[in-house]
Design a protein around this motif. Sequence first.
Motif, PDB file in Angstrom:
ATOM      1  N   ILE A 198      -6.143   7.319  -7.138  1.00 12.42           N
ATOM      2  CA  ILE A 198      -4.786   7.033  -7.583  1.00 12.42           C
ATOM      3  C   ILE A 198      -3.751   7.311  -6.514  1.00 12.42           C
ATOM      4  O   ILE A 198      -2.642   6.800  -6.566  1.00 12.42           O
ATOM      5  CB  ILE A 198      -4.425   7.790  -8.883  1.00 12.42           C
ATOM      6  N   GLY A 199      -4.091   8.145  -5.525  1.00 12.53           N
ATOM      7  CA  GLY A 199      -3.200   8.341  -4.387  1.00 12.53           C
ATOM      8  C   GLY A 199      -1.889   8.989  -4.745  1.00 12.53           C
ATOM      9  O   GLY A 199      -1.833   9.953  -5.489  1.00 12.53           O
ATOM     10  N   ASN A 200      -0.785   8.430  -4.235  1.00 13.91           N
ATOM     11  CA  ASN A 200       0.545   8.982  -4.406  1.00 13.91           C
ATOM     12  C   ASN A 200       0.988   8.906  -5.858  1.00 13.91           C
ATOM     13  O   ASN A 200       1.054   7.830  -6.435  1.00 13.91           O
ATOM     14  CB  ASN A 200       1.518   8.170  -3.532  1.00 13.91           C
ATOM     15  N   MET A 235       0.002   2.189 -12.454  1.00 14.95           N
ATOM     16  CA  MET A 235      -0.970   2.499 -13.497  1.00 14.95           C
ATOM     17  C   MET A 235      -0.355   2.183 -14.853  1.00 14.95           C
ATOM     18  O   MET A 235      -0.036   3.078 -15.646  1.00 14.95           O
ATOM     19  CB  MET A 235      -1.384   3.969 -13.411  1.00 14.95           C
ATOM     20  N   ASN A 236      -0.187   0.893 -15.123  1.00 10.92           N
ATOM     21  CA  ASN A 236       0.436   0.480 -16.377  1.00 10.92           C
ATOM     22  C   ASN A 236      -0.611   0.159 -17.445  1.00 10.92           C
ATOM     23  O   ASN A 236      -0.382  -0.642 -18.341  1.00 10.92           O
ATOM     24  CB  ASN A 236       1.370  -0.713 -16.148  1.00 10.92           C
ATOM     25  N   VAL A 273       0.844  -6.447   4.207  1.00  6.61           N
ATOM     26  CA  VAL A 273       0.881  -4.993   4.020  1.00  6.61           C
ATOM     27  C   VAL A 273      -0.397  -4.388   4.586  1.00  6.61           C
ATOM     28  O   VAL A 273      -1.500  -4.777   4.198  1.00  6.61           O
ATOM     29  CB  VAL A 273       1.023  -4.626   2.524  1.00  6.61           C
ATOM     30  N   GLN A 274      -0.249  -3.447   5.515  1.00 11.24           N
ATOM     31  CA  GLN A 274      -1.424  -2.846   6.156  1.00 11.24           C
ATOM     32  C   GLN A 274      -2.129  -1.852   5.245  1.00 11.24           C
ATOM     33  O   GLN A 274      -3.346  -1.802   5.181  1.00 11.24           O
ATOM     34  CB  GLN A 274      -1.014  -2.169   7.466  1.00 11.24           C
ATOM     35  N   ILE A 275      -1.359  -1.001   4.548  1.00 13.32           N
ATOM     36  CA  ILE A 275      -1.941  -0.015   3.648  1.00 13.32           C
ATOM     37  C   ILE A 275      -1.777  -0.507   2.218  1.00 13.32           C
ATOM     38  O   ILE A 275      -0.660  -0.682   1.734  1.00 13.32           O
ATOM     39  CB  ILE A 275      -1.274   1.369   3.816  1.00 13.32           C
ATOM     40  N   LYS A 276      -2.900  -0.730   1.555  1.00 11.42           N
ATOM     41  CA  LYS A 276      -2.862  -1.257   0.196  1.00 11.42           C
ATOM     42  C   LYS A 276      -3.404  -0.213  -0.781  1.00 11.42           C
ATOM     43  O   LYS A 276      -4.438   0.392  -0.541  1.00 11.42           O
ATOM     44  CB  LYS A 276      -3.692  -2.541   0.105  1.00 11.42           C
ATOM     45  N   ASN A 277      -2.679  -0.023  -1.885  1.00 10.26           N
ATOM     46  CA  ASN A 277      -3.094   0.926  -2.917  1.00 10.26           C
ATOM     47  C   ASN A 277      -3.921   0.216  -3.974  1.00 10.26           C
ATOM     48  O   ASN A 277      -3.539  -0.854  -4.456  1.00 10.26           O
ATOM     49  CB  ASN A 277      -1.867   1.561  -3.582  1.00 10.26           C
ATOM     50  N   ASP A 278      -5.060   0.805  -4.326  1.00  4.96           N
ATOM     51  CA  ASP A 278      -5.905   0.258  -5.391  1.00  4.96           C
ATOM     52  C   ASP A 278      -6.126   1.382  -6.392  1.00  4.96           C
ATOM     53  O   ASP A 278      -7.019   2.208  -6.230  1.00  4.96           O
ATOM     54  CB  ASP A 278      -7.233  -0.251  -4.821  1.00  4.96           C
ATOM     55  N   PHE A 279      -5.294   1.414  -7.420  1.00  5.72           N
ATOM     56  CA  PHE A 279      -5.379   2.482  -8.409  1.00  5.72           C
ATOM     57  C   PHE A 279      -6.453   2.134  -9.431  1.00  5.72           C
ATOM     58  O   PHE A 279      -6.511   1.009  -9.920  1.00  5.72           O
ATOM     59  CB  PHE A 279      -4.016   2.673  -9.082  1.00  5.72           C
TER      60      PHE A 279
END
Length: 343
Positions: free
Chosen positions: A20-22, A30-31, A164-170
């Motif tokens: 979940i990261g940040n 996280m909807n 986008v270089q950094i991608k979040n995958d929650f």
Amino acid sequence: MKKNNYLFLFAIITGFLISIGNPAASAADMNYSVKAVIPENQIDQSKTYFDLKMAAGEQQEISLEIENSSDQDVTIQVDINTATTNRNGVINYGESKGSKDSSLTYDISKLITGENEVVLLPKEKKTVNYMLTMPKKSFDGILLGGFYIHKKMTQEEIESEKNVQIKNDFSYIVGVKLTETDKKIEPDLELNTITPGLQNYRTVVNATLQNTSPIIISGMTVDAKVSKEGSDKILHETKKDNQSMAPNSSYEFPISWDNQELKPGKYTLLLTANTEDKKGWNFKKNFEIKGDVKKLNKEAVEIEKTDNLYFYMIITLIAILVVAGILFFIIKNKKSKKTKHII
């Protein structure tokens, strides 16, 4: 058994927190939420993952409750994976790119069937059912895996993240642990291949460790020492604590080469592994680094090219001596001629 349950729960929580990261970012993304519908035959009803004891060949329906808290339609991707071990010595319940371990008899991803995609309307809650079929042949130990659940990106979201270089995958992970018998299984560790490589663009030698038993290995300390074959002098050493391994899995334990070039030659690896339960293994294995490591050395960052440095130092010293010798000879010659002229 209780200790393994705690470790299993810790691994699930750790994997979830990493994914979940940040927290500030996750609140927006996280909807949706996911939870396991715990069945009556759960070994411990207080656990939030599936911890089931079943019989050989038995079938059972297990369910996930998925809720969309957003004001838009969402598509949820549900993947079923067998637990593996990553190169950090952490049990992984997400997708593994590698092939299944050679010691793995039963793959959880083949035992559970059901929907891979779930579409939810705004504010909709849905119970999604999956069919679990135990292997026909009875087994001892545990089978370990889980549901890896994440939101499927829309085409619009894919387009917006292209640059986008950094991608979040929650994501969510709901673990699955299956047992049939109460027989105590002892862990069994093996040392397989030893190969040169890179980790984060730094030179390493990877020692492949394999847990061939259907049981979790946890709290393991691994100490690896490398020397030249026939020598007792330690060239490189890496020690790591709190290593864990999924049942019937392998991982590459990286031995740091201390930012030095991988030099072709014959070496010896001494590796010890010890668990909190005082279970230990000692390995000694010879291996060879061949001449095809030039590409790895070229790709490595912050590498100390000691051989080249010494070579250039020697060449420079020889050049200085040669120049000094020539100058000395010229000066001596001039003095000799001047002396003859005066006389």
